[in-house]
Design an enzyme around this catalytic site. Structure first.
Site, PDB file in Angstrom:
ATOM      1  N   ASN A   1       3.681 -11.898 -16.983  1.00 26.63           N
ATOM      2  CA  ASN A   1       2.527 -11.645 -16.130  1.00 26.63           C
ATOM      3  C   ASN A   1       2.058 -12.979 -15.555  1.00 26.63           C
ATOM      4  O   ASN A   1       2.584 -14.047 -15.885  1.00 26.63           O
ATOM      5  CB  ASN A   1       1.404 -11.001 -16.971  1.00 26.63           C
ATOM      6  CG  ASN A   1       0.362 -10.282 -16.110  1.00 26.63           C
ATOM      7  OD1 ASN A   1       0.327 -10.456 -14.886  1.00 26.63           O
ATOM      8  ND2 ASN A   1      -0.472  -9.494 -16.747  1.00 26.63           N
TER       9      ASN A   1
ATOM     10  N   CYS B   1      -0.517 -11.514  -7.173  1.00 28.80           N
ATOM     11  CA  CYS B   1       0.512 -11.174  -8.173  1.00 28.80           C
ATOM     12  C   CYS B   1       1.873 -10.988  -7.508  1.00 28.80           C
ATOM     13  O   CYS B   1       2.900 -11.361  -8.067  1.00 28.80           O
ATOM     14  CB  CYS B   1       0.137  -9.886  -8.889  1.00 28.80           C
ATOM     15  SG  CYS B   1      -0.007  -8.493  -7.768  1.00 28.80           S
TER      16      CYS B   1
HETATM   17  C1  ALD Z   1      -5.992  -5.790  -5.834  1.00 25.88           C
HETATM   18  C2  ALD Z   1      -4.585  -6.211  -5.416  1.00 25.88           C
HETATM   19  C3  ALD Z   1      -4.639  -7.009  -4.108  1.00 25.88           C
HETATM   20  C4  ALD Z   1      -4.023  -7.101  -6.533  1.00 25.88           C
HETATM   21  C5  ALD Z   1      -2.568  -7.485  -6.283  1.00 25.88           C
HETATM   22  C6  ALD Z   1      -1.994  -8.215  -7.500  1.00 25.88           C
HETATM   23  O1  ALD Z   1      -2.692  -9.389  -7.741  1.00 25.88           O
HETATM   24  N1  ALD Z   1      -1.753  -6.298  -6.048  1.00 25.88           N
HETATM   25  C7  ALD Z   1      -0.777  -6.305  -5.109  1.00 25.88           C
HETATM   26  O2  ALD Z   1      -0.527  -7.247  -4.372  1.00 25.88           O
HETATM   27  C8  ALD Z   1       0.039  -5.025  -5.027  1.00 25.88           C
HETATM   28  C9  ALD Z   1       1.350  -5.234  -5.767  1.00 25.88           C
HETATM   29  C10 ALD Z   1       2.315  -4.064  -5.548  1.00 25.88           C
HETATM   30  C11 ALD Z   1       3.636  -4.384  -6.213  1.00 25.88           C
HETATM   31  C12 ALD Z   1       1.723  -2.793  -6.128  1.00 25.88           C
HETATM   32  N2  ALD Z   1       0.319  -4.760  -3.633  1.00 25.88           N
HETATM   33  C13 ALD Z   1      -0.402  -3.830  -2.969  1.00 25.88           C
HETATM   34  O3  ALD Z   1      -1.251  -3.134  -3.461  1.00 25.88           O
HETATM   35  C14 ALD Z   1      -0.048  -3.738  -1.503  1.00 25.88           C
HETATM   36  C15 ALD Z   1      -1.098  -4.463  -0.746  1.00 25.88           C
HETATM   37  C16 ALD Z   1      -0.891  -4.392   0.778  1.00 25.88           C
HETATM   38  C17 ALD Z   1      -1.990  -5.211   1.424  1.00 25.88           C
HETATM   39  C18 ALD Z   1       0.474  -4.943   1.137  1.00 25.88           C
HETATM   40  N3  ALD Z   1       0.035  -2.354  -1.066  1.00 25.88           N
HETATM   41  C19 ALD Z   1       0.963  -1.508  -1.579  1.00 25.88           C
HETATM   42  O4  ALD Z   1       1.727  -1.768  -2.509  1.00 25.88           O
HETATM   43  O5  ALD Z   1       0.986  -0.279  -0.959  1.00 25.88           O
HETATM   44  C20 ALD Z   1       2.016   0.622  -1.305  1.00 25.88           C
HETATM   45  C21 ALD Z   1       3.218   0.287  -0.482  1.00 25.88           C
HETATM   46  C22 ALD Z   1       4.458   0.350  -1.072  1.00 25.88           C
HETATM   47  C23 ALD Z   1       5.592   0.061  -0.340  1.00 25.88           C
HETATM   48  C24 ALD Z   1       5.505  -0.303   0.995  1.00 25.88           C
HETATM   49  C25 ALD Z   1       4.250  -0.382   1.568  1.00 25.88           C
HETATM   50  C26 ALD Z   1       3.102  -0.087   0.850  1.00 25.88           C
END
Ligand code: ALD
Length: 218
Positions: free
Chosen positions: A181, A25
């Site tokens: 989305n 995403c």
């Molecule tokens: C189950 C998930 C991999 C699904 C995907 C969407 O498909 N989510 C994501 O990619 C979300 C999006 C984010 C805007 C909240 N990203 C995340 O959850 C990422 C993942 C890590 C590996 C970089 N982590 C993440 O957002 O951690 C909080 C953070 C905020 C700011 C700086 C560093 C860390």
């Protein structure tokens, strides 16, 4: 601030895409924001490559394992641009980073800005200028099974997904922000969701005011 904004009517938004069974995403949100500023800047709407971010932006971002839009904006800057979807199509899984194609066209950005956190007016101000990448707590069943209308929660309590805000407005007295989305056209309102604004929650419904940012193209 304009009463309502919708970048889809300005031709700055490509058709809804589908990330499939892959946590990409972040790449779709990044690309949609860059497609937007690029159209605003050049007048041309060009679909750009999420796959290039998946395959090549692997230091801070993690392909199907997730990523952060700001990291991806920084990658595009360092990479001297991003290829078109046509030149580097989506595979729904990570692959090897394709070397730069000599004559392929790329879209560049010169920077990116974070929207001040917990400030609805800041997001609306940014949105009045261009589409904006937005983190959201989308893990709840209410969100996953959203079919239409102005969404006001319930939401999960931590950010786990990313959308792209493409406008804001009001309908029947309900103020909303409309977001693109990447779960295909059959989800929500032809792939979009209208999220309630003006609720008084500083972080916004589903924490949408806590991790918003947009690319800059000078
Ligand atoms: C189950 C998930 C991999 C699904 C995907 C969407 O498909 N989510 C994501 O990619 C979300 C999006 C984010 C805007 C909240 N990203 C995340 O959850 C990422 C993942 C890590 C590996 C970089 N982590 C993440 O957002 O951690 C909080 C953070 C905020 C700011 C700086 C560093 C860390």
């Amino acid at each position: 601030l304009p009463w309502a904004v919708d970048w889809r009517y300005k031709g700055a938004v490509t058709p809804v895409k589908n990330q499939g069974k892959c946590g990409s995403c972040w790449a779709f949100s990044t690309v949609a924001a860059v497609e937007g500023i690029n159209q605003i800047d050049t007048g041309k709407l060009v679909s750009l490559s999420e796959q290039e971010l998946m395959d090549c932006d692997t230091t801070l971002d993690h392909g199907c394992g997730g990523g952060i839009m700001d990291f991806a904006f920084a990658f595009i800057m360092g990479n001297q641009g991003i290829h078109t979807e046509e030149d580097y199509p989506y595979l729904m899984e990570e692959g090897y980073c394709k070397e730069r194609q000599p004559h392929a066209s790329v879209v560049t950005i010169t920077g990116y800005e974070d929207v001040p956190e917990n400030s609805e007016i800041s997001l609306l101000k940014a949105l009045a200028h261009q589409p904006v990448s937005v983190g959201i707590a989308a893990g709840s069943r209410d969100f996953q099974f959203y079919k239409g209308g102005v969404f006001d929660g319930a939401c999960s309590d931590e950010l786990d997904h990313a959308l792209t805000a493409v406008g804001y407005g009001s309908s029947y007295g309900q103020d909303y922000i409309v977001m693109k989305n990447s779960w295909g056209k059959n989800w929500g309102e032809q792939g979009y969701v209208r999220i309630k604004r003006g609720t008084g929650k500083p972080e916004g419904v589903c924490a949408i005011y806590t991790m918003a940012s947009y690319p800059v193209k000078n």
